[in-house]
Write a protein that holds these residues in place. Structure first.
Motif, PDB file in Angstrom:
ATOM      1  N   PHE A 130       0.859  -1.188   0.000  1.00 28.32           N
ATOM      2  CA  PHE A 130       0.000   0.000   0.000  1.00 28.32           C
ATOM      3  C   PHE A 130       0.890   1.230   0.000  1.00 28.32           C
ATOM      4  CE2 PHE A 130      -2.608   3.326   1.901  1.00 28.32           C
ATOM      5  CZ  PHE A 130      -3.806   3.158   1.213  1.00 28.32           C
ATOM      6  N   GLY A 131       0.531   2.217  -0.814  1.00 24.28           N
ATOM      7  CA  GLY A 131       1.324   3.428  -0.869  1.00 24.28           C
ATOM      8  C   GLY A 131       0.461   4.676  -0.884  1.00 24.28           C
ATOM      9  N   LEU A 132       1.041   5.757  -0.426  1.00 22.97           N
ATOM     10  CA  LEU A 132       0.417   7.065  -0.505  1.00 22.97           C
ATOM     11  C   LEU A 132       1.517   8.108  -0.489  1.00 22.97           C
ATOM     12  CD1 LEU A 132      -1.260   7.998   2.880  1.00 22.97           C
ATOM     13  CD2 LEU A 132       0.013   5.936   2.594  1.00 22.97           C
ATOM     14  N   GLY A 133       1.221   9.269  -1.040  1.00 21.15           N
ATOM     15  CA  GLY A 133       2.263  10.278  -1.137  1.00 21.15           C
ATOM     16  C   GLY A 133       1.720  11.695  -1.163  1.00 21.15           C
ATOM     17  N   PRO A 134       2.618  12.656  -1.015  1.00 23.31           N
ATOM     18  CA  PRO A 134       2.204  14.055  -0.913  1.00 23.31           C
ATOM     19  C   PRO A 134       1.713  14.664  -2.226  1.00 23.31           C
ATOM     20  CG  PRO A 134       4.584  13.898  -0.855  1.00 23.31           C
ATOM     21  CD  PRO A 134       4.056  12.497  -0.827  1.00 23.31           C
ATOM     22  N   ARG A 135       2.008  14.022  -3.346  1.00 20.45           N
ATOM     23  CA  ARG A 135       1.568  14.558  -4.630  1.00 20.45           C
ATOM     24  C   ARG A 135       0.788  13.530  -5.437  1.00 20.45           C
ATOM     25  NH1 ARG A 135       5.659  16.872  -2.712  1.00 20.45           N
ATOM     26  NH2 ARG A 135       7.284  15.385  -3.143  1.00 20.45           N
ATOM     27  N   GLY A 136       0.163  12.596  -4.762  1.00 15.68           N
ATOM     28  CA  GLY A 136      -0.615  11.556  -5.426  1.00 15.68           C
ATOM     29  C   GLY A 136      -1.703  11.058  -4.506  1.00 15.68           C
ATOM     30  N   ALA A 137      -2.018   9.783  -4.660  1.00 14.41           N
ATOM     31  CA  ALA A 137      -3.037   9.173  -3.809  1.00 14.41           C
ATOM     32  C   ALA A 137      -2.657   9.337  -2.341  1.00 14.41           C
ATOM     33  CB  ALA A 137      -3.187   7.702  -4.147  1.00 14.41           C
ATOM     34  N   GLY A 138      -3.596   9.796  -1.553  1.00 21.85           N
ATOM     35  CA  GLY A 138      -3.369   9.981  -0.122  1.00 21.85           C
ATOM     36  C   GLY A 138      -2.727  11.298   0.245  1.00 21.85           C
ATOM     37  N   SER A 139      -2.593  12.215  -0.712  1.00 21.75           N
ATOM     38  CA  SER A 139      -1.909  13.480  -0.444  1.00 21.75           C
ATOM     39  C   SER A 139      -2.559  14.279   0.685  1.00 21.75           C
ATOM     40  CB  SER A 139      -1.833  14.328  -1.712  1.00 21.75           C
ATOM     41  OG  SER A 139      -3.121  14.650  -2.185  1.00 21.75           O
ATOM     42  N   PHE A 140      -3.841  14.072   0.902  1.00 22.82           N
ATOM     43  CA  PHE A 140      -4.578  14.757   1.961  1.00 22.82           C
ATOM     44  C   PHE A 140      -3.934  14.535   3.332  1.00 22.82           C
ATOM     45  CE2 PHE A 140      -8.073  14.669   5.122  1.00 22.82           C
ATOM     46  CZ  PHE A 140      -8.528  15.975   4.997  1.00 22.82           C
ATOM     47  N   HIS A 141      -3.278  13.379   3.507  1.00 22.16           N
ATOM     48  CA  HIS A 141      -2.710  13.012   4.799  1.00 22.16           C
ATOM     49  C   HIS A 141      -1.316  13.593   5.042  1.00 22.16           C
ATOM     50  CE1 HIS A 141      -6.047  10.372   5.590  1.00 22.16           C
ATOM     51  NE2 HIS A 141      -5.865   9.811   4.414  1.00 22.16           N
ATOM     52  N   PHE A 142      -0.721  14.245   4.029  1.00 23.15           N
ATOM     53  CA  PHE A 142       0.641  14.745   4.143  1.00 23.15           C
ATOM     54  C   PHE A 142       0.682  16.253   4.352  1.00 23.15           C
ATOM     55  CE2 PHE A 142       1.285  10.695   2.225  1.00 23.15           C
ATOM     56  CZ  PHE A 142       2.549  10.294   2.627  1.00 23.15           C
ATOM     57  N   SER A 143       1.743  16.695   5.015  1.00 19.64           N
ATOM     58  CA  SER A 143       1.974  18.132   5.134  1.00 19.64           C
ATOM     59  C   SER A 143       2.511  18.638   3.795  1.00 19.64           C
ATOM     60  CB  SER A 143       2.981  18.427   6.246  1.00 19.64           C
ATOM     61  OG  SER A 143       4.290  18.111   5.820  1.00 19.64           O
ATOM     62  N   LYS A 144       2.431  19.915   3.574  1.00 15.36           N
ATOM     63  CA  LYS A 144       2.922  20.517   2.334  1.00 15.36           C
ATOM     64  C   LYS A 144       4.444  20.457   2.247  1.00 15.36           C
ATOM     65  CE  LYS A 144      -1.015  23.613   1.677  1.00 15.36           C
ATOM     66  NZ  LYS A 144      -1.830  22.570   1.205  1.00 15.36           N
ATOM     67  N   THR A 145       5.124  20.233   3.357  1.00 16.02           N
ATOM     68  CA  THR A 145       6.587  20.189   3.375  1.00 16.02           C
ATOM     69  C   THR A 145       7.153  18.789   3.157  1.00 16.02           C
ATOM     70  OG1 THR A 145       6.671  19.918   5.778  1.00 16.02           O
ATOM     71  CG2 THR A 145       6.698  22.179   4.924  1.00 16.02           C
ATOM     72  N   SER A 146       6.287  17.783   3.062  1.00 15.91           N
ATOM     73  CA  SER A 146       6.776  16.415   2.892  1.00 15.91           C
ATOM     74  C   SER A 146       7.476  16.255   1.549  1.00 15.91           C
ATOM     75  CB  SER A 146       5.616  15.417   2.996  1.00 15.91           C
ATOM     76  OG  SER A 146       6.121  14.092   2.957  1.00 15.91           O
ATOM     77  N   GLU A 147       8.666  15.675   1.570  1.00 20.32           N
ATOM     78  CA  GLU A 147       9.452  15.461   0.366  1.00 20.32           C
ATOM     79  C   GLU A 147       9.173  14.110  -0.282  1.00 20.32           C
ATOM     80  OE1 GLU A 147      13.529  15.911   1.568  1.00 20.32           O
ATOM     81  OE2 GLU A 147      13.227  17.977   2.224  1.00 20.32           O
ATOM     82  N   PHE A 148       8.666  13.161   0.487  1.00 15.93           N
ATOM     83  CA  PHE A 148       8.495  11.799   0.008  1.00 15.93           C
ATOM     84  C   PHE A 148       7.143  11.236   0.409  1.00 15.93           C
ATOM     85  CE2 PHE A 148      13.047  12.304   0.874  1.00 15.93           C
ATOM     86  CZ  PHE A 148      13.568  11.995  -0.368  1.00 15.93           C
ATOM     87  N   GLY A 149       6.726  10.235  -0.325  1.00 12.61           N
ATOM     88  CA  GLY A 149       5.597   9.414   0.058  1.00 12.61           C
ATOM     89  C   GLY A 149       6.141   8.157   0.717  1.00 12.61           C
ATOM     90  N   VAL A 150       5.253   7.212   0.934  1.00  6.29           N
ATOM     91  CA  VAL A 150       5.663   5.953   1.551  1.00  6.29           C
ATOM     92  C   VAL A 150       4.972   4.807   0.825  1.00  6.29           C
ATOM     93  CG1 VAL A 150       3.847   6.090   3.333  1.00  6.29           C
ATOM     94  CG2 VAL A 150       5.886   4.732   3.759  1.00  6.29           C
ATOM     95  N   TYR A 151       5.717   3.729   0.603  1.00 10.00           N
ATOM     96  CA  TYR A 151       5.130   2.486   0.086  1.00 10.00           C
ATOM     97  C   TYR A 151       5.492   1.403   1.078  1.00 10.00           C
ATOM     98  CZ  TYR A 151       3.489  -1.246  -2.790  1.00 10.00           C
ATOM     99  OH  TYR A 151       2.765  -2.329  -3.241  1.00 10.00           O
ATOM    100  N   ILE A 152       4.488   0.723   1.589  1.00 10.61           N
ATOM    101  CA  ILE A 152       4.669  -0.342   2.571  1.00 10.61           C
ATOM    102  C   ILE A 152       4.464  -1.662   1.842  1.00 10.61           C
ATOM    103  CG2 ILE A 152       3.854  -1.309   4.748  1.00 10.61           C
ATOM    104  CD1 ILE A 152       2.572   1.562   5.223  1.00 10.61           C
ATOM    105  N   HIS A 153       5.437  -2.561   1.894  1.00  9.26           N
ATOM    106  CA  HIS A 153       5.345  -3.832   1.179  1.00  9.26           C
ATOM    107  C   HIS A 153       5.673  -4.981   2.134  1.00  9.26           C
ATOM    108  CE1 HIS A 153       7.034  -6.895  -1.770  1.00  9.26           C
ATOM    109  NE2 HIS A 153       5.720  -6.865  -1.937  1.00  9.26           N
ATOM    110  N   ARG A 154       4.740  -5.913   2.252  1.00  7.05           N
ATOM    111  CA  ARG A 154       4.936  -7.094   3.095  1.00  7.05           C
ATOM    112  C   ARG A 154       5.545  -8.202   2.244  1.00  7.05           C
ATOM    113  NH1 ARG A 154       0.061  -8.493   3.712  1.00  7.05           N
ATOM    114  NH2 ARG A 154       0.180 -10.266   2.333  1.00  7.05           N
ATOM    115  N   LEU A 155       6.635  -8.779   2.697  1.00 14.18           N
ATOM    116  CA  LEU A 155       7.270  -9.901   2.008  1.00 14.18           C
ATOM    117  C   LEU A 155       6.721 -11.217   2.524  1.00 14.18           C
ATOM    118  CD1 LEU A 155      10.994  -8.702   2.081  1.00 14.18           C
ATOM    119  CD2 LEU A 155       9.369  -8.547   0.189  1.00 14.18           C
ATOM    120  N   ASP A 156       6.706 -12.214   1.660  1.00 14.90           N
ATOM    121  CA  ASP A 156       6.295 -13.550   2.090  1.00 14.90           C
ATOM    122  C   ASP A 156       7.334 -14.099   3.070  1.00 14.90           C
ATOM    123  OD1 ASP A 156       4.062 -13.505   0.446  1.00 14.90           O
ATOM    124  OD2 ASP A 156       5.153 -14.405  -1.223  1.00 14.90           O
ATOM    125  N   GLU A 157       6.841 -14.810   4.056  1.00 17.59           N
ATOM    126  CA  GLU A 157       7.756 -15.388   5.061  1.00 17.59           C
ATOM    127  C   GLU A 157       8.288 -16.710   4.595  1.00 17.59           C
ATOM    128  OE1 GLU A 157       6.254 -15.130   9.063  1.00 17.59           O
ATOM    129  OE2 GLU A 157       5.051 -13.422   8.482  1.00 17.59           O
TER     130      GLU A 157
END
Length: 87
Positions: free
Chosen positions: A60-87
């Motif tokens: 799941f990912g979200l970022g300051p200039r794309g999907a989920g931008s509402f959750h970021f401050s205007k000063t955020s330089e990066f978004g985040v992508y969270i990826h679960r690896l298989d065990e």
């Protein structure tokens, strides 16, 4: 709870999440700064747990200039992508 549901749950107020690069300085290597008010950190923590537990979706990912931008401050330089690896 699913990651999309987490974003919806936090969707009524802006969270103010910010991710920035802190450059290498002396003995410290470059670091990603994650900051924001309590609400922003709770949002990120809940998203991490949702991706860890959601069997149908391993990322799941979200970022300051794309999907989920509402959750970021205007000063955020990066978004985040969270990826679960298989065990």
């Amino acid at each position: 709870m699913k990651a999309d549901e987490i974003c919806d749950r936090y969707g009524h107020l802006q969270s103010g999440l910010s991710l920035k690069l802190l450059p290498a300085d002396g003995d410290c290597e470059a670091t990603i700064l994650i900051e924001g008010p309590s609400r922003a950190l709770h949002l990120l923590a809940d998203l991490l747990m949702a991706v860890a537990d959601e069997k149908e979706n391993d990322g799941f990912g979200l970022g300051p200039r794309g999907a989920g931008s509402f959750h970021f401050s205007k000063t955020s330089e990066f978004g985040v992508y969270i990826h679960r690896l298989d065990e």
